[in-house]
Enzyme design. Structure first.
Site, PDB file in Angstrom:
ATOM      1  CG  MET A 134      -9.406   5.558   8.442  1.00  0.00           C
ATOM      2  SD  MET A 134     -10.184   4.137   7.679  1.00  0.00           S
ATOM      3  CE  MET A 134     -10.295   3.001   9.036  1.00  0.00           C
ATOM      4  CG  ASP A 194      -1.870  -1.110   1.270  1.00  0.00           C
ATOM      5  OD1 ASP A 194      -2.460  -1.383   0.213  1.00  0.00           O
ATOM      6  OD2 ASP A 194      -2.029  -1.728   2.327  1.00  0.00           O
ATOM      7  CE  LYS A 212      -9.074   3.676  -0.745  1.00  0.00           C
ATOM      8  NZ  LYS A 212      -8.870   3.468   0.683  1.00  0.00           N
TER       9      LYS A 212
END
Ligand code: SAH
Length: 257
Positions: A166, A37, A58
């Site tokens: 988050m 990642d 991402k």
């Protein structure tokens, strides 16, 4: 005889490459392919220079990103190679979409193992020198995502210390959700961004004033620790050992406060 493991999920830890476990580093050194990642430290590559490194984070993946695409890539890699590593930031079992990836492998009968890592909440506690549990006042810790799977901000009060992941982009909104969840406005809150990295940043607030943390942590991954574990370890100890950040700011020969 059981089939040999083909995929190893490894927790890379939250930052500097030396926070990976010895077992994680050993498994990495054997990898042929590493799916990683974007959050993990590029210096980790030195632990597996022979492997093909594939960015499935991402940012690295462009528009096509989606958990389904990552699952498919993982299965494909495991069918083509004996030793695949799926490297994840922090610990794979904490907000790491591990369940989906395990199910994808299991559906193909591909054996895997999981190697734990240092989760961001734990790295933040170490950086700030604030234990998450406290004798007498902090018996429980909750790791909570501030975002539901539908993208809705939600706060809870389920433990003496609650660490929110988050939430970085919505600290102002989190402040009011925390109060709605029953946290008094003067409860201590500590925000740590890039925990475990040399440029980690720590700020102190209360539940009521949490919005002020938005600017110092903008565009950096952050955890928000609320309650018992956000409390600094008090005065007597502060005189013995000044935290590295303060020492740095005060200059080498400033007397301890
Ligand atoms: N598996 C990871 C969490 C992944 S979810 C772990 O165990 O740490 C991503 C969230 O983790 C970010 O939104 C942020 O809240 C937190 N995070 C990841 N790395 C961080 C770091 N170095 N410092 C502070 N928070 C971090």
């Amino acid at each position: 005889m059981a089939e040999p493991v083909r995929v190893v999920f490894i927790g890379a830890g939250p930052g500097a490459a030396d926070l990976i476990t010895v077992r994680g580093a050993q498994r990495l050194a054997q990898a042929q392919v590493v799916l990683y990642d974007a959050l993990t430290d590029p210096a980790l590559r030195e632990l597996a220079p022979q492997a093909r490194w594939v960015d499935v984070g991402k940012r690295g993946f462009g528009h096509a990103t989606g958990q389904a695409a990552i699952n498919a890539l993982l299965v494909q890699a495991a069918l083509a190679h004996d030793r695949v590593v799926r490297l994840k930031g922090g610990d794979p079992s904490v907000f790491g979409r591990l369940e989906e990836e395990m199910l994808a492998l299991a559906a193909e009968g591909i054996p895997f193992e999981v190697v734990p890592g240092v989760s961001a909440a734990l790295a933040a506690a170490a950086d700030t020198q604030r234990p998450l549990t406290r004798r007498g006042t902090g018996r429980s810790v909750s790791l909570t995502t501030a975002m539901t799977h539908l993208g809705i901000l939600q706060a809870t009060r389920t433990a003496d210390t609650e660490v929110f992941y988050m939430a970085g982009r919505q600290l102002g909104a989190l402040a009011s959700k925390l109060q709605q969840a029953g946290w008094p406005g003067d409860t201590p809150v500590c925000v740590v961004s890039r925990a475990g990295w040399p440029d980690a940043c720590t700020t102190d607030h209360t539940v009521a004033s949490l919005a002020e943390a938005t600017a110092p942590h903008a565009d950096r991954p952050a955890v928000v620790t609320v309650g018992a574990g956000a409390q600094p370890v008090q005065s007597a100890m502060a005189r013995v050992k000044t935290p590295p950040l303060e020492r740095h700011q005060a200059g080498d020969d400033a007397p301890a406060a």
